[in-house]
Design an enzyme around this catalytic site. Structure first.
Site, PDB file in Angstrom:
ATOM      1  N   TYR A  64       0.900  -1.142   0.021  1.00  0.00           N
ATOM      2  CA  TYR A  64       0.020  -0.231  -0.062  1.00  0.00           C
ATOM      3  C   TYR A  64       0.905   1.352  -0.108  1.00  0.00           C
ATOM      4  O   TYR A  64       0.604   2.262  -0.794  1.00  0.00           O
ATOM      5  CB  TYR A  64      -0.904   0.014   1.255  1.00  0.00           C
ATOM      6  CG  TYR A  64      -1.957   1.212   1.452  1.00  0.00           C
ATOM      7  CD1 TYR A  64      -2.838   1.423   0.831  1.00  0.00           C
ATOM      8  CD2 TYR A  64      -1.410   2.290   2.378  1.00  0.00           C
ATOM      9  CE1 TYR A  64      -3.979   2.497   0.567  1.00  0.00           C
ATOM     10  CE2 TYR A  64      -2.180   3.525   2.402  1.00  0.00           C
ATOM     11  CZ  TYR A  64      -3.438   3.445   1.556  1.00  0.00           C
ATOM     12  OH  TYR A  64      -4.203   4.657   1.576  1.00  0.00           O
ATOM     13  N   ARG A 251     -11.769  13.507  -2.915  1.00  0.00           N
ATOM     14  CA  ARG A 251     -10.968  13.024  -2.127  1.00  0.00           C
ATOM     15  C   ARG A 251     -10.067  13.804  -1.341  1.00  0.00           C
ATOM     16  O   ARG A 251      -9.518  14.741  -2.062  1.00  0.00           O
ATOM     17  CB  ARG A 251     -10.233  11.650  -2.626  1.00  0.00           C
ATOM     18  CG  ARG A 251     -11.119  10.787  -3.478  1.00  0.00           C
ATOM     19  CD  ARG A 251     -10.235   9.670  -3.938  1.00  0.00           C
ATOM     20  NE  ARG A 251      -9.191   9.917  -4.656  1.00  0.00           N
ATOM     21  CZ  ARG A 251      -9.042  10.402  -5.920  1.00  0.00           C
ATOM     22  NH1 ARG A 251     -10.073  10.480  -6.542  1.00  0.00           N
ATOM     23  NH2 ARG A 251      -7.969  10.421  -6.151  1.00  0.00           N
ATOM     24  N   LEU A 356     -14.709  10.710 -12.266  1.00  0.00           N
ATOM     25  CA  LEU A 356     -16.207  10.531 -12.440  1.00  0.00           C
ATOM     26  C   LEU A 356     -17.328  11.148 -11.741  1.00  0.00           C
ATOM     27  O   LEU A 356     -18.469  11.032 -11.816  1.00  0.00           O
ATOM     28  CB  LEU A 356     -16.536   8.778 -12.210  1.00  0.00           C
ATOM     29  CG  LEU A 356     -15.661   7.912 -13.668  1.00  0.00           C
ATOM     30  CD1 LEU A 356     -15.776   6.401 -13.017  1.00  0.00           C
ATOM     31  CD2 LEU A 356     -16.101   8.312 -14.677  1.00  0.00           C
ATOM     32  N   ASP A 478      24.202 -16.269 -38.503  1.00  0.00           N
ATOM     33  CA  ASP A 478      24.083 -14.748 -38.961  1.00  0.00           C
ATOM     34  C   ASP A 478      25.219 -14.312 -38.279  1.00  0.00           C
ATOM     35  O   ASP A 478      25.875 -14.778 -37.223  1.00  0.00           O
ATOM     36  CB  ASP A 478      22.807 -14.310 -38.545  1.00  0.00           C
ATOM     37  CG  ASP A 478      22.666 -12.839 -38.690  1.00  0.00           C
ATOM     38  OD1 ASP A 478      22.994 -12.293 -39.520  1.00  0.00           O
ATOM     39  OD2 ASP A 478      22.190 -12.203 -37.397  1.00  0.00           O
TER      40      ASP A 478
END
Length: 716
Positions: A64, A251, A356, A478
């Site tokens: 967190y 918030r 939102l 190659d």
């Protein structure tokens, strides 16, 4: 994660017959429950399965903390001084591994895995390793993706990008975020981007696209239609006594721009004193308990409270306070009622993925049609065309925007509202998840030509054992990227002493024939390898030196039969692009011409490459082949390629019972095809690096080629 868009999308999928499994972790300190905000309550309970991820307290807290103190600030262009946190990064990885472990246990073939947000950016690749390429994996980033110049400061930048590139589909809120992500991949990993997405090192296309999230507009409309909510709106309107109300809902985060909003409102009251006593800002704020407990967020909350007190003390009266501060979670019914009663909405995030809550404000304004003032730094600024856009750092202009909103005519309100509401209603959470899931299905259907063409890893021990038992061996190699590591400048790729010793030892074996088949010019390859008793081909087959036991054969060429009059025109075009692309250069061989842009700016180099390819393809009637390679574009005579050289070599050694061919890029695919068409008993084609190829096998990196040769050299 407690995300209303994700929860609403899940409810929609459940209602439409999908079996939904929710996998998540509550976090170090669960958010308080809010009445009227059901996450999973809708739909048939038989269709809902919840799989909790249990982490020990230390891992949970470290995971967190890494998300909130490193990733979240960085992705929102906010510096808190923390960017390197190795202990928390370990917890972040462990948490992602725990998710991968549980998902791997419950995964069933045909499942779609939709990963949400920056907490789980390592999960796509972890799942890819556990489940395989058949898994359908999508990741959606709800927050902004920062510019590559900012992102490159993250010490674990490559690990995060590699983690995300395990997905089949990556979704972002805006086109700008997609461009930033693609730029990070091209600049930091050297990958190639297209208008569809990013090509990984394995040549697997990861689709990157825009899927703007939306709200559950039907749910919001249902709440607003309840009699109790209508009554509450009327009560609030009556309590204003003719005053105007501006509302916001944020918030408690530094990125939300709450102090900037308050400064702008104070500026408004200062510049337009006639509004004193006539308008109020209702500031709705809430925060996760785990966040508020942190010192930096306590300081932010104290700053907000100090600003509110200062504004109310400076402008307020006995009967009126300009700011009404609500610092608590609100039930949806109460929040929508406040929105529905407001005369304007004011959102000023300094950076936001979508935001939102302003969509909820628009949905709540079906009666009053009040205008919305919105920061230009939120994703919603690109979606809601009827809003008033502002720069939250410019408090003078925000103050003028507030005045404009409060004085707006009813006709203007209706026009602006219609633009916003039509979008919110149509581009809702159901539309978002349907678009995201349908695109994942489309990507998976188109996948067979890519992911399924990645071969298995070569079994070096087994191939070496068969090499040792064979009677006549043919080794086709190659040069650049295979025998020698790729270099920023062609002349820096000279062979090492180890490589020369290995080739010499192998060439001394009577039953072993070695050919180096390169796109390089004859002079360079001759200077480096010409003294060895091996066969060589240069410029993709224009020059050929056959293997001749005991002596050095002469070079053969086919130039006399070719039309090379195109060289002057192509060189002029290459020179023009070199002049306009800093860091690029031209490599002029005897016949072939190559434009290199490995040292150019990655984004600009890719852009110029595409421009060059279009220019070359439009040239009329030139007998040339145009070959895009690794950070290069080569032009060569038509019909000349490594495949024709291999075909010639195989014809010269008909009794061979072991053939191995190794290469690292698209120019080597012709060799692989020719070897596979042969009827030799034991033949192996090997691509350097795991990617889509015609080869039968792959090895991890260029140095593994030397390991192969060393093991061959030790055999009789």
């Amino acid at each position: 994660m407690n995300n209303s868009a994700v929860a609403a999308a899940g409810r929609h999928l459940q209602k439409n017959g999908h079996s939904v499994v929710w996998i998540g972790h509550e976090g170090p300190s669960p958010s308080p429950s809010v009445p009227g905000n059901p996450l999973l309550s809708s739909g048939s309970s038989a269709q809902v399965s919840i799989e909790p991820i249990h982490l020990d307290p230390k891992t949970s807290r470290g995971w967190y903390d890494y998300c909130k103190t490193v990733l979240f600030p960085l992705f929102h262009y906010y510096s808190n001084g923390t960017i390197d946190a190795p202990e928390q990064w370990k917890d972040y990885k462990d948490a992602n591994e725990s998710f991968a472990q549980r998902i791997g246990e419950i995964y069933r073939e045909g499942d779609f895995i939709l990963i949400q947000d920056y907490h789980l950016m390592l999960l796509p690749s972890l799942l890819r390793e556990k489940i395989g390429f058949e898994a359908s994996i999508a990741f959606f980033c709800h927050i902004p993706w920062p510019s590559s110049e900012l992102y490159r400061g993250l010490p674990v930048r490559l690990e995060v990008l590699q983690g995300l590139l395990g997905a089949n589909l990556l979704g972002f809120q805006t086109y700008a975020f997609v461009k930033h992500f693609l730029s990070a991949c091209t600049r930091l990993m050297g990958l190639s981007a297209s208008d569809k997405g990013i090509w990984t090192e394995e040549e697997r296309m990861v689709r990157c696209d825009v899927f703007p999230a939306g709200i559950d507009a039907e749910y919001a409309t249902k709440i607003l239609g309840e009699e109790s909510v209508k009554k509450r709106i009327a009560e609030l309107r009556a309590s204003f006594h003719g005053q105007k109300m501006i509302v916001s809902n944020d918030r408690i985060e530094y990125t939300e721009g709450i102090p900037h909003k308050l400064r702008a409102f104070e500026r408004f009251l200062t510049n337009f004193p006639e509004w004193t006593g006539k308008v109020q800002l209702t500031l709705c704020c809430s925060g996760n308990a785990a966040i508020i407990a942190e010192k930096s967020y306590q300081q932010l909350q104290e700053e907000i409270e100090h600003q509110v007190g200062a504004i109310n003390g400076k402008f307020g009266t006995v009967t009126w306070n300009p700011v009404n501060y609500l610092n608590k979670p609100l039930a949806d019914e109460e929040l929508y009622a406040i929105f529905g009663a407001a005369d304007a909405g004011l959102w000023t995030p300094l950076r936001d993925g979508m935001n939102l809550t302003c969509h909820e404000f628009v949905c709540s304004q079906q009666e009053l049609k009040s205008p919305l003032i919105m920061s230009e730094f939120a994703g919603s600024a690109q979606c809601l065309s009827g809003m008033i856009l502002v720069n939250p750092w410019d408090d003078k202009r925000v103050a003028k925007a507030i005045l404009k909103a409060l004085q707006m005519s009813e006709d203007q309100k209706k026009v602006r509202f219609k633009h916003c509401y039509d979008y919110v209603k149509t581009n809702n959470s159901a539309f978002w998840i349907n678009s995201f899931l349908n695109e994942l299905k489309t990507v998976m259907k188109a996948r067979p030509q890519t992911d399924t063409m990645i071969p298995p890893k070569a079994d070096v021990e087994k191939i070496t054992e068969i090499f040792g038992k064979s009677q006549k061996r043919l080794i086709l190699l190659d040069y650049d990227g295979t025998l020698s590591a790729l270099c920023s400048s062609p002349e820096q790729a000279a062979p090492t002493a180890q490589l020369l010793a290995l080739l010499t030892k192998l060439a001394e074996k009577d039953n072993t024939f070695i050919y180096v088949i390169s796109g390089r010019d004859r002079t360079s390859l001759g200077d480096w390898l010409g003294h060895l008793n091996i066969g060589m081909s240069c410029e993709h087959g224009l020059f050929f030196r056959p293997f001749q036991r005991g002596s050095i054969a002469e070079w053969q060429d086919i130039i006399q039969t070719l039309d090379v009059n195109w060289q002057t025109d192509i060189k002029a075009i290459f020179r023009d692009f070199t002049d306009r692309t800093p860091g690029s250069m031209i490599e002029s061989k005897e016949v072939n011409l190559t434009w290199h842009y490995r040292n150019a700016d990655p984004d600009f180099g890719e852009y110029q490459k595409n421009e060059l390819l279009m220019h070359l393809q439009d040239l009329p009637g030139m007998p040339i082949d145009i070959l895009p390679g690794k950070k290069a574009v080569e032009v060569r005579p038509q019909g000349i390629n490594k495949g024709s050289v291999v075909r010639r070599i195989l014809g010269m050694h008909p009794e061979t019972d072991f053939v191995i061919c190794m290469g690292d890029d698209k120019t080597d695919e012709d060799m692989f095809v020719e070897v596979d068409k042969s009827e030799f008993e034991n033949h192996y084609t090997i691509m350097v690096e795991k990617k889509v190829t015609n080869a039968n096998f792959y090895i991890d990196e260029q140095k593994d080629v030397l390991t192969f040769l060393q093991m061959f050299a030790e055999r009789n």
